[in-house]
Design a protein around this motif. Sequence first.
Motif, PDB file in Angstrom:
ATOM      1  N   ASP A 166      23.572 120.865 -39.133  1.00  0.00           N
ATOM      2  CA  ASP A 166      24.840 121.551 -38.855  1.00  0.00           C
ATOM      3  C   ASP A 166      25.592 121.876 -40.141  1.00  0.00           C
ATOM      4  O   ASP A 166      26.184 122.950 -40.276  1.00  0.00           O
ATOM      5  CB  ASP A 166      25.717 120.690 -37.952  1.00  0.00           C
ATOM      6  N   LEU A 220      32.909 122.486 -38.574  1.00  0.00           N
ATOM      7  CA  LEU A 220      32.593 121.430 -37.623  1.00  0.00           C
ATOM      8  C   LEU A 220      33.867 120.783 -37.097  1.00  0.00           C
ATOM      9  O   LEU A 220      34.956 120.988 -37.626  1.00  0.00           O
ATOM     10  CB  LEU A 220      31.680 120.382 -38.278  1.00  0.00           C
ATOM     11  N   ASP A 224      29.938 117.812 -35.203  1.00  0.00           N
ATOM     12  CA  ASP A 224      29.902 118.453 -33.888  1.00  0.00           C
ATOM     13  C   ASP A 224      28.769 117.860 -33.065  1.00  0.00           C
ATOM     14  O   ASP A 224      27.636 117.738 -33.557  1.00  0.00           O
ATOM     15  CB  ASP A 224      29.700 119.966 -34.029  1.00  0.00           C
ATOM     16  N   GLU A 259      25.706 117.584 -30.342  1.00  0.00           N
ATOM     17  CA  GLU A 259      24.610 118.489 -30.020  1.00  0.00           C
ATOM     18  C   GLU A 259      24.608 118.761 -28.517  1.00  0.00           C
ATOM     19  O   GLU A 259      25.363 118.174 -27.761  1.00  0.00           O
ATOM     20  CB  GLU A 259      23.277 117.875 -30.457  1.00  0.00           C
TER      21      GLU A 259
END
Length: 442
Positions: A231, A240, A273, A275
Amino acid sequence: MADYELIVTKDEDQPLTNRRSPRVASLDVFRGLCVFLMMLVDYGGSIFPMIAHSPWNGLHLADFVMPFFLFIAGVSPPLVYKKVPDRLKATSKVVLRALKLFFLGVILQGGYFHGVTSMTYGVDIERIRLFGILQRISIGYIVGALCEIWLSHQSWREVGFLKSYYSHWCVAFSLSAIYAGLLYGLYVPDWQFKVSPGTSLLPSNDSSVYLVKCSVRGNLGPACNSAGMIDRYVLGIDHLYTKPVYKNLKECNVTTNGQVPESSPSWCHAPFDPEVTCIFGLQYGHVLAQLQDHKSRLENWSLFSVAIFAIGLLLAIIGIPVNKSLYTISYMLITSAAAGITFCILYLLVDVYGFRRITFVLEWMGMHSLSIFVLVSSNLAIIAIQGLYLHDPKSNIVNSLDYNAFCSQVTRRRSSLPCTGKSLDQDAYLQVVPKSRKSFFA
């Protein structure tokens, strides 16, 4: 917005080939239940931490909400795209609907709305959050819908449940295998990041640079997992989520006002963040579309739910943690099974026995789910309630409830500090309420 109420509309619940077929009311009830749980854990999590998100490994009530949304999003495509005469046209509609949902999510959760005590809006494009709740649902939906449109399947009665949609299972297993391989196989080097006042909960006025030492492979902790590394490389760390639930771990020592002390490990200050994946709901939709009698539907749903729950539990026992932030395979299977069992119960009560009166509120919420989501996620509902006060603008229901909850937490932690107006400054509290509130929108 009404044309894609959280992926499944009241018209889309019916197959394209038979719009007059009886409506499955339990779909709306289940969707309404998702919305109700979302509001419950969002506003009740700060008062009852046991229902808020688990900081890392484990399952709390809030950890079931997102899989439930994804489940009901997956049930829709088999009904809508049971027989598609023009695959390209259907694909364009799916992509357009997913893009609408994605950009609506960016507006709602990208950082435009600053909270109930700051009646302003706007966000720095360099720090906008790209993947919130609706964005991840849109991705799960488009994967499931494209599988339904383009992957072939055989007659159910000729080859059975599993073999009839073998291509769908191949996609599910392939995605799971690829994700597991990346999660356990990628090497995560040491990494550093900078936290500025605009995205940090730190009391400092200056930007701070933190170094996180990893140099490991297959680590599933909050600091050195490969999902976070991907990410950071692909999305950029500034895009994020700045308030991940792992900041509630004991190691991070989060203070009452939501700040992370400088003495905490460096990774406690980093954004992250969760998944996501979505495909199991498709199989429940296949049962709904292919079988017409209640008994056969319930038997197939129940057997499938029990089977994937047993597999998920076995994986958890042998060492694959149940983790919402990483969306581990064990977590995916267990929560999908919970969604399936819940749907079976609702289907039995609502569509088989006809107990619609006791669930009419949830059914109504399900039919207007996106509108409710917008009101809740943007705090418009809370702002509207907060506008009603007696004499003083601070004498409103929202501030009173938040302040009382805050006082209760402080009293439990520091018994020598009674919760009185002399001991706690309500004005100071109101400045930190948005930061200290535990939110579902992770």
